[in-house]
Design an enzyme around this catalytic site. Structure first.
Site, mmCIF file in Angstrom:
data_model
loop_
_atom_site.group_PDB
_atom_site.id
_atom_site.type_symbol
_atom_site.label_atom_id
_atom_site.label_comp_id
_atom_site.label_asym_id
_atom_site.label_seq_id
_atom_site.Cartn_x
_atom_site.Cartn_y
_atom_site.Cartn_z
ATOM 1 N N ASN A 1 1.017 -1.011 -0.010
ATOM 2 C CA ASN A 1 -0.051 -0.057 -0.102
ATOM 3 C C ASN A 1 0.822 1.269 -0.264
ATOM 4 O O ASN A 1 2.074 1.688 1.070
ATOM 5 C CB ASN A 1 -0.602 0.119 1.180
ATOM 6 C CG ASN A 1 -1.780 1.564 1.343
ATOM 7 O OD1 ASN A 1 -1.548 2.076 0.952
ATOM 8 N ND2 ASN A 1 -2.991 0.882 1.553
ATOM 9 N N HIS B 1 1.455 6.400 1.395
ATOM 10 C CA HIS B 1 1.746 6.817 2.282
ATOM 11 C C HIS B 1 2.782 8.058 1.755
ATOM 12 O O HIS B 1 3.673 8.738 2.265
ATOM 13 C CB HIS B 1 2.036 6.677 3.716
ATOM 14 C CG HIS B 1 1.552 6.365 5.103
ATOM 15 N ND1 HIS B 1 0.157 7.919 5.002
ATOM 16 C CD2 HIS B 1 0.352 5.410 4.927
ATOM 17 C CE1 HIS B 1 -1.092 6.152 5.217
ATOM 18 N NE2 HIS B 1 -0.577 5.492 5.508
ATOM 19 N N GLU C 1 -11.122 -9.200 2.924
ATOM 20 C CA GLU C 1 -9.393 -9.065 3.324
ATOM 21 C C GLU C 1 -9.977 -8.867 4.776
ATOM 22 O O GLU C 1 -11.003 -7.939 5.504
ATOM 23 C CB GLU C 1 -9.127 -7.266 2.878
ATOM 24 C CG GLU C 1 -8.006 -7.665 3.590
ATOM 25 C CD GLU C 1 -7.309 -6.384 2.861
ATOM 26 O OE1 GLU C 1 -7.493 -5.957 2.246
ATOM 27 O OE2 GLU C 1 -6.755 -5.375 3.664
ATOM 28 N N ARG D 1 -9.506 7.972 -1.170
ATOM 29 C CA ARG D 1 -10.370 8.370 -0.339
ATOM 30 C C ARG D 1 -11.399 9.852 -0.696
ATOM 31 O O ARG D 1 -10.829 10.355 -1.592
ATOM 32 C CB ARG D 1 -9.783 9.037 0.652
ATOM 33 C CG ARG D 1 -8.482 7.682 2.271
ATOM 34 C CD ARG D 1 -8.338 8.098 3.178
ATOM 35 N NE ARG D 1 -9.283 8.392 4.610
ATOM 36 C CZ ARG D 1 -9.592 7.383 5.283
ATOM 37 N NH1 ARG D 1 -8.641 6.238 5.640
ATOM 38 N NH2 ARG D 1 -11.254 7.844 6.405
ATOM 39 N N GLU E 1 -8.578 0.491 -2.814
ATOM 40 C CA GLU E 1 -9.223 0.205 -2.048
ATOM 41 C C GLU E 1 -10.385 1.373 -1.705
ATOM 42 O O GLU E 1 -9.839 2.790 -2.155
ATOM 43 C CB GLU E 1 -8.692 0.811 -0.175
ATOM 44 C CG GLU E 1 -7.853 -0.829 -0.238
ATOM 45 C CD GLU E 1 -7.256 0.072 0.868
ATOM 46 O OE1 GLU E 1 -6.778 0.955 1.623
ATOM 47 O OE2 GLU E 1 -6.447 -1.078 1.288
ATOM 48 N N THR F 1 -8.284 4.119 8.227
ATOM 49 C CA THR F 1 -9.652 2.827 8.458
ATOM 50 C C THR F 1 -9.816 2.006 9.983
ATOM 51 O O THR F 1 -8.750 1.459 10.060
ATOM 52 C CB THR F 1 -9.241 1.867 7.385
ATOM 53 O OG1 THR F 1 -9.213 2.506 5.879
ATOM 54 C CG2 THR F 1 -10.795 1.036 7.290
ATOM 55 N N HIS G 1 -5.811 3.171 -1.080
ATOM 56 C CA HIS G 1 -7.091 3.895 -1.409
ATOM 57 C C HIS G 1 -7.356 5.743 -1.813
ATOM 58 O O HIS G 1 -6.474 6.424 -0.658
ATOM 59 C CB HIS G 1 -6.825 4.292 0.544
ATOM 60 C CG HIS G 1 -8.355 4.144 1.466
ATOM 61 N ND1 HIS G 1 -8.227 3.494 3.059
ATOM 62 C CD2 HIS G 1 -9.288 4.783 0.745
ATOM 63 C CE1 HIS G 1 -9.330 4.297 2.605
ATOM 64 N NE2 HIS G 1 -10.366 4.217 1.655
ATOM 65 N N ARG H 1 -7.164 12.423 0.884
ATOM 66 C CA ARG H 1 -5.873 13.361 1.232
ATOM 67 C C ARG H 1 -4.488 12.901 0.981
ATOM 68 O O ARG H 1 -3.416 13.575 1.118
ATOM 69 C CB ARG H 1 -6.443 12.835 3.213
ATOM 70 C CG ARG H 1 -5.829 11.240 2.819
ATOM 71 C CD ARG H 1 -6.443 10.909 4.703
ATOM 72 N NE ARG H 1 -7.407 11.344 5.107
ATOM 73 C CZ ARG H 1 -8.079 10.856 6.555
ATOM 74 N NH1 ARG H 1 -7.306 9.425 6.899
ATOM 75 N NH2 ARG H 1 -9.233 11.224 6.785
ATOM 76 N N HIS I 1 -3.832 -4.092 7.331
ATOM 77 C CA HIS I 1 -3.933 -3.511 8.459
ATOM 78 C C HIS I 1 -3.259 -3.417 9.553
ATOM 79 O O HIS I 1 -2.706 -4.282 10.920
ATOM 80 C CB HIS I 1 -4.655 -3.236 9.046
ATOM 81 C CG HIS I 1 -5.467 -1.490 9.505
ATOM 82 N ND1 HIS I 1 -4.909 -0.583 10.236
ATOM 83 C CD2 HIS I 1 -6.127 -0.797 8.435
ATOM 84 C CE1 HIS I 1 -5.684 0.646 10.174
ATOM 85 N NE2 HIS I 1 -5.951 0.766 8.755
HETATM 86 N N1 PXP Z 1 -6.167 -3.204 4.070
HETATM 87 C C1 PXP Z 1 -7.091 -2.260 4.026
HETATM 88 C C2 PXP Z 1 -8.342 -2.642 3.817
HETATM 89 C C3 PXP Z 1 -6.617 -0.700 4.194
HETATM 90 O O1 PXP Z 1 -7.812 0.347 4.760
HETATM 91 C C4 PXP Z 1 -4.756 -0.589 4.483
HETATM 92 C C5 PXP Z 1 -4.936 1.061 4.413
HETATM 93 O O2 PXP Z 1 -4.699 1.803 4.447
HETATM 94 C C6 PXP Z 1 -3.987 -1.409 4.861
HETATM 95 C C7 PXP Z 1 -4.579 -2.474 4.151
HETATM 96 C C8 PXP Z 1 -2.649 -1.273 5.095
HETATM 97 O O3 PXP Z 1 -2.919 -1.227 6.305
HETATM 98 P P1 PXP Z 1 -1.626 0.083 6.824
HETATM 99 O O4 PXP Z 1 -0.585 1.141 5.946
HETATM 100 O O5 PXP Z 1 -1.200 0.061 8.402
HETATM 101 O O6 PXP Z 1 -0.636 -1.059 6.703
#
Ligand code: PXP
Length: 237
Positions: free
Chosen positions: A7, A10, A151, A45, A70, A101, A43, A49, A190
């Site tokens: 992901n 960031h 998931e 959003r 996402e 999330t 994601h 952001r 997550h």
């Molecule tokens: N899976 C989902 C559905 C999420 O919303 C997120 C965060 O955007 C992640 C995985 C990844 O989480 P993390 O950034 O905490 O590794």
């Protein structure tokens, strides 16, 4: 074979902090691909952001690996997904004020709202995943909706310690086992990091882990020394 979806939200957070053109999401995704990531997760959003619509289109064009988008079940975001047609859409709950999330989707409580969007995405050739807490009722509801993937939200596992973490792990194991029994492919993610991912690797029938924040944080330290050296070299030192 277990797969990793990285992901890269960031990386976009860093860019949006200054509204600069860098760091490039396409370059970030390419680096993940070169490292062996099996997929890229972003994601989009509602408040935009971090990831922007243009990122979704750019990644769709350039990625060689699986794109997992996402998103919340909001009409303007669903419209982007139907236009871009990523390999996978993971439907997540979203609250504007949250930092990330916070919980899984209440599939059991939203069957009527979810059914049309799941059908529209499926008809567009997109595999739909539902981000759910490791709760058997939510697993059954996801199966009833006919999606191919769930998931499992590992956030509660990641946040807890000791016996409470063990209990969360047991919930994840039970949810993964039941999801497999009812024909769902099991992803999870997550809050996972190098420090806490070990026990999660033992979840039964696990297909893909989606991990973001900890990898981007780790990348800062893997790369900071080189970045400072590069600037010093430019300065003739
Ligand atoms: N899976 C989902 C559905 C999420 O919303 C997120 C965060 O955007 C992640 C995985 C990844 O989480 P993390 O950034 O905490 O590794």
């Amino acid at each position: 074979m277990l797969r990793l979806g990285v992901n890269i939200d960031h990386v976009a957070t860093l860019r949006q902090a200054r509204r600069t053109a860098y760091p490039s999401l396409v370059e970030a995704a390419a680096a993940c691909e070169r490292a062996g990531a099996h997929g890229i997760t972003i994601h989009l959003r509602e408040d935009r952001r971090h990831i922007q619509d243009a990122d979704v289109y750019a990644l769709r064009k350039t990625l060689a690996v699986h794109l997992n988008l996402e998103m919340a079940n909001h009409p303007d975001i669903v419209a982007v997904a139907l236009d871009v047609r990523p390999e996978e859409v993971c439907l997540v709950p979203e609250r504007r004020e949250e930092l990330t999330t916070e919980g899984g989707l209440d599939v059991a409580g939203q069957l009527d709202e979810l059914a049309p969007v799941v059908a529209a995405l499926r008809d567009a050739g997109v595999c739909v995943s539902l981000f759910i807490d490791p709760d058997l009722r939510q697993v059954e509801a996801a199966a009833a909706l006919g999606v191919p993937y769930v998931e499992l939200h590992t956030g509660a596992y990641a946040e807890r310690a000791g016996e409470a973490r063990e209990r969360e792990l047991a919930r994840l194991v039970a949810a993964a086992a039941r999801a497999h029994e009812v024909g769902l492919t099991v992803n999870a993610g997550h809050g996972l990091s190098l420090d806490n991912v070990g026990p999660v690797l033992g979840l039964p029938h696990l297909d893909t882990l989606n991990i973001g924040h900890s990898i981007v944080c780790h990348a800062v330290f893997v790369g900071l020394e080189r970045a400072v050296r590069a600037m010093l070299e430019k300065m003739g030192m």
